[in-house]
Design an enzyme around this catalytic site. Structure first.
Site, mmCIF file in Angstrom:
data_model
loop_
_atom_site.group_PDB
_atom_site.id
_atom_site.type_symbol
_atom_site.label_atom_id
_atom_site.label_comp_id
_atom_site.label_asym_id
_atom_site.label_seq_id
_atom_site.Cartn_x
_atom_site.Cartn_y
_atom_site.Cartn_z
ATOM 1 N N GLY A 87 0.825 -1.203 0.000
ATOM 2 C CA GLY A 87 0.000 0.000 0.000
ATOM 3 C C GLY A 87 0.853 1.244 0.000
ATOM 4 N N GLY B 208 0.598 5.215 1.269
ATOM 5 C CA GLY B 208 -0.164 6.242 1.973
ATOM 6 C C GLY B 208 0.140 7.589 1.358
ATOM 7 N N PHE C 150 2.035 9.789 2.432
ATOM 8 C CA PHE C 150 3.412 10.239 2.616
ATOM 9 C C PHE C 150 4.446 9.143 2.510
ATOM 10 C CE2 PHE C 150 0.871 13.408 4.799
ATOM 11 C CZ PHE C 150 1.396 14.570 4.265
ATOM 12 N N ILE D 12 4.042 1.273 2.273
ATOM 13 C CA ILE D 12 3.915 0.192 3.243
ATOM 14 C C ILE D 12 4.264 -1.126 2.575
ATOM 15 C CG2 ILE D 12 2.224 -1.110 4.601
ATOM 16 C CD1 ILE D 12 1.277 2.229 4.635
ATOM 17 N N ASP E 249 -8.359 11.338 12.604
ATOM 18 C CA ASP E 249 -8.495 11.009 11.178
ATOM 19 C C ASP E 249 -9.144 9.649 10.968
ATOM 20 O OD1 ASP E 249 -8.297 11.580 8.492
ATOM 21 O OD2 ASP E 249 -6.248 10.842 8.296
HETATM 22 N N1 ATP Z 1 -0.414 -2.418 9.465
HETATM 23 C C1 ATP Z 1 -0.881 -2.470 8.220
HETATM 24 N N2 ATP Z 1 -1.179 -3.649 7.640
HETATM 25 C C2 ATP Z 1 -1.650 -3.709 6.387
HETATM 26 N N3 ATP Z 1 -1.867 -2.649 5.607
HETATM 27 C C3 ATP Z 1 -1.581 -1.445 6.122
HETATM 28 C C4 ATP Z 1 -1.077 -1.293 7.449
HETATM 29 N N4 ATP Z 1 -0.907 0.015 7.686
HETATM 30 C C5 ATP Z 1 -1.291 0.639 6.569
HETATM 31 N N5 ATP Z 1 -1.707 -0.226 5.627
HETATM 32 C C6 ATP Z 1 -2.214 0.071 4.284
HETATM 33 O O1 ATP Z 1 -1.563 1.193 3.755
HETATM 34 C C7 ATP Z 1 -2.498 2.257 3.540
HETATM 35 C C8 ATP Z 1 -1.868 3.560 3.895
HETATM 36 O O2 ATP Z 1 -1.502 3.512 5.256
HETATM 37 P P1 ATP Z 1 -1.559 4.790 6.167
HETATM 38 O O3 ATP Z 1 -2.940 5.340 6.111
HETATM 39 O O4 ATP Z 1 -1.027 4.420 7.494
HETATM 40 O O5 ATP Z 1 -0.534 5.715 5.369
HETATM 41 P P2 ATP Z 1 -0.481 7.279 5.313
HETATM 42 O O6 ATP Z 1 0.688 7.644 4.470
HETATM 43 O O7 ATP Z 1 -0.460 7.806 6.686
HETATM 44 O O8 ATP Z 1 -1.837 7.604 4.565
HETATM 45 P P3 ATP Z 1 -2.782 8.866 4.642
HETATM 46 O O9 ATP Z 1 -2.187 9.834 5.586
HETATM 47 O O10 ATP Z 1 -2.829 9.369 3.241
HETATM 48 O O11 ATP Z 1 -4.115 8.342 5.090
HETATM 49 C C9 ATP Z 1 -3.703 1.915 4.414
HETATM 50 O O12 ATP Z 1 -4.903 2.426 3.912
HETATM 51 C C10 ATP Z 1 -3.664 0.414 4.413
HETATM 52 O O13 ATP Z 1 -4.368 -0.097 3.327
#
Ligand code: ATP
Length: 615
Positions: free
Chosen positions: A56, A58, A60, A63, A185
């Site tokens: 995935g 996000g 920023f 993952i 959020d």
């Molecule tokens: N522990 C995890 N296990 C499996 N998938 C994950 C996990 N953490 C995050 N993801 C996947 O990665 C995606 C993005 O993660 P996250 O929301 O933590 O990132 P971010 O960069 O903070 O995103 P944003 O701030 O744009 O919402 C999640 O929507 C999820 O699908």
């Protein structure tokens, strides 16, 4: 879907190490470098983590699935971002202070919970990837996000599941609030099912990139944090830049309404491009919640939603939520539906999950929508300041004075030749070119942002894919630091909004003479074989603005009922988009169409060179 991000010249293409060093000074975030499968990352406790396929992306960071070397289970994930990025920094420190496995287990035990949807961190560290310093955290791996099912079901979830999710999220809120933090959020995209067939009964709230300490003292709107969150669900307090527990509760309420298949008024009315208008719409909505819900659901307002939202609308900004009372509301709703509060979460709509009342309400809403087609609004607005800088962890002030180990300065990265791991060569992100940058005038553009108006930017065909993003500057806890110095401000009245400023041209109408940069992000790379892949699409608008003098607040309709704010001698108007003294506006935004909304922006602050107290 590609990302769109701003960028400054300092962080321009190439010059890996130099750019990383320069990024410290720039206002931009970089996209993370791709980590090759099989790479071993060593965390600060010398634990090793082998990188698997990306699962995935996000807003920023990226993952990856991960496993302990020698194992092949990939039951962890590594979330990785360039070291200078703010959100992972915030998230990491939230976990460090509050959410280790022991903390989560203790809470479960104390509250008699078999499971709790609170993630925890199993490791963290830094690594140089392609010559650029990155930060990473290791967490348990979870499954699909709820947004995936919500979209597959034509934007709804089974009613019983909505209440079960609400119950599970209330537990998580209780944990987070108990740590002195808010999540800020919650949304379907940030709620993940457990990983594996036996874990489908529990949902986990992820993404603590916006977590912050909540306020219980004075209610002081903070222009730098205004509208933080995902605009669709941002609470009224968050629109004012004040982190409160009632804000989290409100965010859950908005999500709940949406999960039940009802379009939120500010979404329906296409106000999302204008945070001030969204804010005003929410103020109105919450000020007469029973009527508001009736107008959304028709005669079929679910009792639980009505009761919950009524409770939220009456909360004070400094009220600790009555979690038990709220739980009762949803437990009773489940009982009334004869829906079990156990077993796998049912996320696909089927006969039992289909609720006649909300179906009816949705039909009513659809009919109403046909009649009322609101014009697209791309008017001016205040968005928010993104302000973070996070280089050395040692420079951070910790409110709770817990010491935090400094990451080792070694390069904790090596690549294995493990034959059990399929070899995948990650796609390189194309370099950006100057012509990708859309310049906008800081004076004329009030940082308005519109999904559709920027949709063209998200097409992978229409744009190259730079790998840079905005960098946040500022200092963590500066708001806490300043709290004692600032006068409490009153929540301004909805009527105080100036939502139709005529001085600023609309985003779409002034693309070429404005100074904000809008850039395409790299093509998002995901493992296509996985069903639980998630990604973020973003637009970042970064606008520098002139300071404007504070104006007196209007008193009426404030839903902030603190005695301190009432007695404030120096009330200031904070929600009027044309008067807020924002020096820099920076909004990261979000997919359009059927996508689940993404976190649009973050304000992260950090103070430098301050010695931490030993614990
Ligand atoms: N522990 C995890 N296990 C499996 N998938 C994950 C996990 N953490 C995050 N993801 C996947 O990665 C995606 C993005 O993660 P996250 O929301 O933590 O990132 P971010 O960069 O903070 O995103 P944003 O701030 O744009 O919402 C999640 O929507 C999820 O699908």
């Amino acid at each position: 879907m590609p990302k769109v991000a701003t960028k400054k010249a300092a962080a321009a293409a190439g010059g890996a190490k130099k750019a990383a060093a320069g990024a410290k000074k720039s206002k931009l975030y970089n996209m993370p470098e791709k980590i090759k499968e099989g790479t071993i990352l060593t965390d600060m406790m010398k634990g090793e983590w082998k990188i698997g396929p990306s699962i995935g992306t996000g807003g920023f960071g990226e993952i990856y699935s991960a496993t302990k070397p020698g194992e092949n289970k990939y039951e962890y994930v590594v979330k990785c971002e360039p070291h200078d990025n703010g959100p992972l920094f915030v998230e990491m420190h939230f976990y460090m202070r509050n959410a280790k496995l022991d903390d989560v287990r203790r809470f479960q035990k104390d509250h008699g919970l078999k499971s709790l949807g609170m993630p925890y961190m199993v490791g963290n560290g830094s690594a140089e990837i392609n010559g650029i310093k990155h930060r990473f955290i290791v967490m348990p791996r979870y499954g699909s996000d709820v947004a995936k099912y919500f979209l597959e079901n034509n934007r709804r979830l089974p009613e019983g599941t909505c209440y079960r999710l609400a119950l599970q999220m209330l537990d998580v809120y209780e944990f987070i609030h108990g740590c002195g933090y808010v999540h800020a959020d919650l949304k379907a995209a940030n709620i993940l099912l457990g990983y594996g067939p036996k874990q489908q009964h529990q949902a986990y709230l992820v993404d603590f990139g916006l977590a912050s300490r909540f306020t219980t003292k004075d209610f002081k709107p903070d222009p730098k944090k205004m509208h933080n969150g995902t605009i669709d669900y941002t609470s009224r307090d968050a629109h004012l830049g004040v982190p409160t527990m009632r804000a989290d509760m409100e965010i859950l309420g908005y999500n709940l309404i949406e999960w039940l298949g009802i379009e939120l008024p500010w979404v329906r009315d296409k106000l999302l491009a204008n945070p001030s208008k969204v804010q005003k719409s929410k103020e109105e909505f919450m000020s007469k919640i029973s009527e508001s819900l009736k107008s959304l659901f028709g005669s079929a307002v679910p009792e639980a939603v009505l009761e919950y939202m009524k409770y939220v609308s009456k909360m004070e900004y400094n009220t600790t939520p009555d979690y038990e009372k709220c739980r009762k509301i949803f437990q009773n709703a489940l009982k009334a539906l004869k829906y079990p509060n156990s077993g796998d979460l049912e996320l696909k709509l089927k006969s039992r999950g289909e609720m006649p009342s909300t179906s009816k309400a949705k039909t009513a809403q659809t009919k109403a929508k046909v009649k009322k087609s609101a014009p697209v609004d791309v008017d001016d607005s205040e968005n928010e300041v993104i302000d973070a800088s996070d280089d050395d962890d040692g420079d951070v002030i910790y409110d709770n004075k817990r010491p935090i180990k400094k990451e080792p300065k070694t390069n904790n990265l090596k690549t294995t030749k493990d034959k059990s791991t399929p070899k995948v060569t990650p796609k390189r992100l194309p370099k950006s070119t100057p012509k990708d940058v859309l310049k906008m005038s800081p004076v004329t553009l009030n940082s308005s942002l519109k999904r559709k108006s920027l949709d063209v930017s998200r097409s992978p065909l229409s744009s190259p894919s730079p790998s840079k993003r905005t960098k946040l500057n500022g200092s963590i806890n500066s708001s806490a630091k300043n709290r004692s110095r600032r006068s409490p401000l009153k929540r301004p009245s909805p009527s105080g909004h100036n939502t139709s400023s005529t001085s600023s041209p609309r985003l779409r109408s002034t693309p070429m003479n404005a100074k904000a940069s809008i850039r395409m992000s790299p093509a998002i790379s995901m493992s296509s074989s996985r069903s639980d892949v998630s990604m973020d699409a973003n637009v970042i608008v970064n606008v520098k603005r002139k300071k404007k003098p504070l104006q007196p607040a209007t008193e009426e309709n404030s839903h902030t009922t603190s005695s301190s704010s009432k007695s404030t001698p120096l009330a200031a108007k904070t929600t009027n988009s044309s008067s807020t003294p924002v020096t820099r506006v920076n909004v990261r935004k979000v997919g359009g169409g059927d996508e689940s909304p993404r976190t649009p922006a973050v304000t992260v602050k950090k103070s430098r060179r301050v010695h931490r107290s030993p614990s």
